[in-house]
Design an enzyme around this catalytic site. Structure first.
Site, short mmCIF file in Angstrom:
data_model
loop_
_atom_site.label_atom_id
_atom_site.label_comp_id
_atom_site.label_asym_id
_atom_site.label_seq_id
_atom_site.Cartn_x
_atom_site.Cartn_y
_atom_site.Cartn_z
N ASN A 19 47.30 -1.07 -65.20
CA ASN A 19 46.50 -2.05 -64.45
C ASN A 19 45.19 -1.35 -64.09
O ASN A 19 45.17 -0.52 -63.18
CB ASN A 19 47.25 -2.48 -63.19
CG ASN A 19 46.40 -3.37 -62.29
OD1 ASN A 19 45.35 -3.86 -62.72
ND2 ASN A 19 46.85 -3.57 -61.07
N TRP A 20 44.14 -1.70 -64.83
CA TRP A 20 42.86 -1.00 -64.61
C TRP A 20 42.20 -1.43 -63.30
O TRP A 20 41.24 -0.83 -62.86
CB TRP A 20 41.91 -1.29 -65.77
CG TRP A 20 42.27 -0.61 -67.06
CD1 TRP A 20 43.39 0.13 -67.33
CD2 TRP A 20 41.51 -0.62 -68.28
NE1 TRP A 20 43.38 0.57 -68.63
CE2 TRP A 20 42.23 0.13 -69.23
CE3 TRP A 20 40.30 -1.19 -68.66
CZ2 TRP A 20 41.77 0.33 -70.54
CZ3 TRP A 20 39.84 -1.00 -69.95
CH2 TRP A 20 40.57 -0.24 -70.89
N LYS A 21 42.67 -2.53 -62.72
CA LYS A 21 42.04 -3.09 -61.51
C LYS A 21 40.54 -3.31 -61.79
O LYS A 21 40.16 -3.55 -62.93
CB LYS A 21 42.27 -2.20 -60.30
CG LYS A 21 43.73 -1.80 -60.13
CD LYS A 21 44.03 -1.27 -58.77
CE LYS A 21 45.43 -0.71 -58.74
NZ LYS A 21 45.95 -0.56 -57.40
N HIS A 26 49.93 -9.76 -57.66
CA HIS A 26 49.73 -8.36 -57.26
C HIS A 26 49.46 -8.32 -55.76
O HIS A 26 48.81 -9.22 -55.21
CB HIS A 26 48.55 -7.75 -58.04
CG HIS A 26 48.45 -6.26 -57.89
ND1 HIS A 26 47.93 -5.68 -56.76
CD2 HIS A 26 48.84 -5.25 -58.70
CE1 HIS A 26 47.99 -4.36 -56.89
NE2 HIS A 26 48.54 -4.07 -58.06
N GLU A 43 47.42 -6.77 -54.05
CA GLU A 43 46.00 -6.84 -53.68
C GLU A 43 45.49 -8.28 -53.70
O GLU A 43 44.61 -8.65 -52.92
CB GLU A 43 45.18 -5.93 -54.61
CG GLU A 43 45.43 -4.46 -54.28
CD GLU A 43 45.23 -3.50 -55.43
OE1 GLU A 43 44.65 -3.87 -56.46
OE2 GLU A 43 45.69 -2.34 -55.31
N GLU A 61 56.73 -3.48 -56.66
CA GLU A 61 55.64 -2.60 -56.22
C GLU A 61 55.62 -2.55 -54.70
O GLU A 61 55.01 -3.43 -54.06
CB GLU A 61 54.30 -3.14 -56.73
CG GLU A 61 54.18 -3.18 -58.24
CD GLU A 61 52.73 -3.00 -58.68
OE1 GLU A 61 52.49 -2.08 -59.47
OE2 GLU A 61 51.86 -3.74 -58.21
N GLY A 100 48.49 2.97 -54.84
CA GLY A 100 47.21 3.66 -54.67
C GLY A 100 47.20 4.66 -53.52
O GLY A 100 46.14 5.15 -53.13
N SER A 159 52.01 4.34 -57.40
CA SER A 159 51.75 5.76 -57.57
C SER A 159 52.67 6.43 -58.59
O SER A 159 53.03 7.60 -58.45
CB SER A 159 51.82 6.49 -56.21
OG SER A 159 50.82 5.98 -55.34
N GLY A 164 46.22 3.79 -60.94
CA GLY A 164 45.33 4.95 -61.08
C GLY A 164 45.59 5.79 -62.31
O GLY A 164 44.64 6.17 -63.03
C1 PEP Z 1 49.11 -1.12 -59.25
O1 PEP Z 1 47.94 -1.38 -59.00
O2 PEP Z 1 49.83 -2.00 -59.72
C2 PEP Z 1 49.59 0.23 -58.96
C3 PEP Z 1 50.86 0.48 -59.08
O3 PEP Z 1 48.64 1.15 -58.60
P1 PEP Z 1 48.88 2.74 -58.46
O4 PEP Z 1 49.64 3.19 -59.66
O5 PEP Z 1 47.49 3.30 -58.42
O6 PEP Z 1 49.64 2.97 -57.20
#
Ligand code: PEP
Length: 247
Positions: free
Chosen positions: A9-11, A94, A96, A165, A171, A209, A231
């Site tokens: 997931n590049w966000k 998600h 976010e 998640e 993050g 993460s 990330g």
């Molecule tokens: C995500 O954005 O779905 C995610 C898991 O981010 P990260 O790996 O950076 O925690």
């Protein structure tokens, strides 16, 4: 055993030059991956990424999809538009989007429904906040979030991908322990089993993460069928190590 899925997931990261360099490194580093791989890129870059990924082992994904089919919904992207660019997966719900864009369970369920109807696989995200975990409400929260999606999509629920998640792990560098993740994945699998005889077919990804150092242990847990990676998906060597861990 179903193949695992590793989805990046590049966000809201990237740019034309950076995307090209990242995808070149990923594609040249992949050695006939034993798992499914996808990258969920920002919508403006579908046109750039589609030809770069064509015929390769990495599928194109989106980070969201509209619940509406077409029309006066400024800023939204329809599932038909995703299909025009060969998009296979769309993340929905998600944390976010739930947190910063006010998306609720009903809207997330509608987005999943629209994706399924349009032939795009929704990656449905569920997860508890730190306050909810500390109040022992993790199971209640993730079950409520998934129940909304099952309620609207019961007949084709085996076609979705689920991503657990924990919000506190996204993050932040804090990862759920393999045991914490396994327990929640077990809860989600049981919920899916109650909804469909094909529950075993549903991939349940862990996200939060996940990185090159912890992926192998997380991916070895029962009911963890892959990862949704933020990330670490922006660094080709890390993403490739995670993919190798899923073999
Ligand atoms: C995500 O954005 O779905 C995610 C898991 O981010 P990260 O790996 O950076 O925690």
């Amino acid at each position: 055993m179903t193949k695992k899925l590793i989805a990046g997931n590049w966000k809201m990261n990237g740019g034309l030059a950076a995307n090209q360099a990242l995808l070149n490194s990923i594609l040249s580093g992949l050695r006939g991956p034993a798992c499914d791989v996808a990258v969920c890129v920002p919508a403006p870059y579908f046109a750039q990424c589609q030809p770069l990924l064509a015929q390769g082992p990495v599928a194109l994904g989106a980070q969201d999809v509209s619940a509406h089919e077409t029309g006066a919904y400024t800023g939204e992207v329809s599932v038909a538009m995703l299909k025009d660019f060969g998009v296979r997966y769309a993340i929905v719900g998600h944390s976010e989007r739930r947190q910063y864009h006010g998306e609720n369970d009903a809207l997330v369920a509608s987005k999943a429904q629209r994706a399924l109807a349009g032939g795009v696989t929704p990656i449905v995200c569920v997860g508890e906040t730190l306050a909810e975990r500390e109040a022992n409400r993790t199971e209640e929260v993730v079950k409520r979030q998934l129940a909304a999606v099952i309620h609207l999509n019961g007949h084709c629920i085996s076609e979705i991908v689920v991503a657990y998640e924990p919000v506190w792990a996204i993050g932040t560098g804090k990862t759920a322990t393999p045991e914490q993740a396994r327990d929640v994945h077990g809860v989600l699998r049981a919920q899916l089993k109650a909804a469909t005889p094909h529950a075993q077919r549903v991939k349940i990804l862990y996200g939060g993460s996940m990185n090159a150092g912890n992926a192998a242990q997380l991916l070895a847990q029962p009911d963890i069928d892959g990862g949704l990676i933020g990330g670490a998906s922006l660094k080709a060597p890390d993403f490739l190590t995670i993919i190798a861990s899923a073999a």
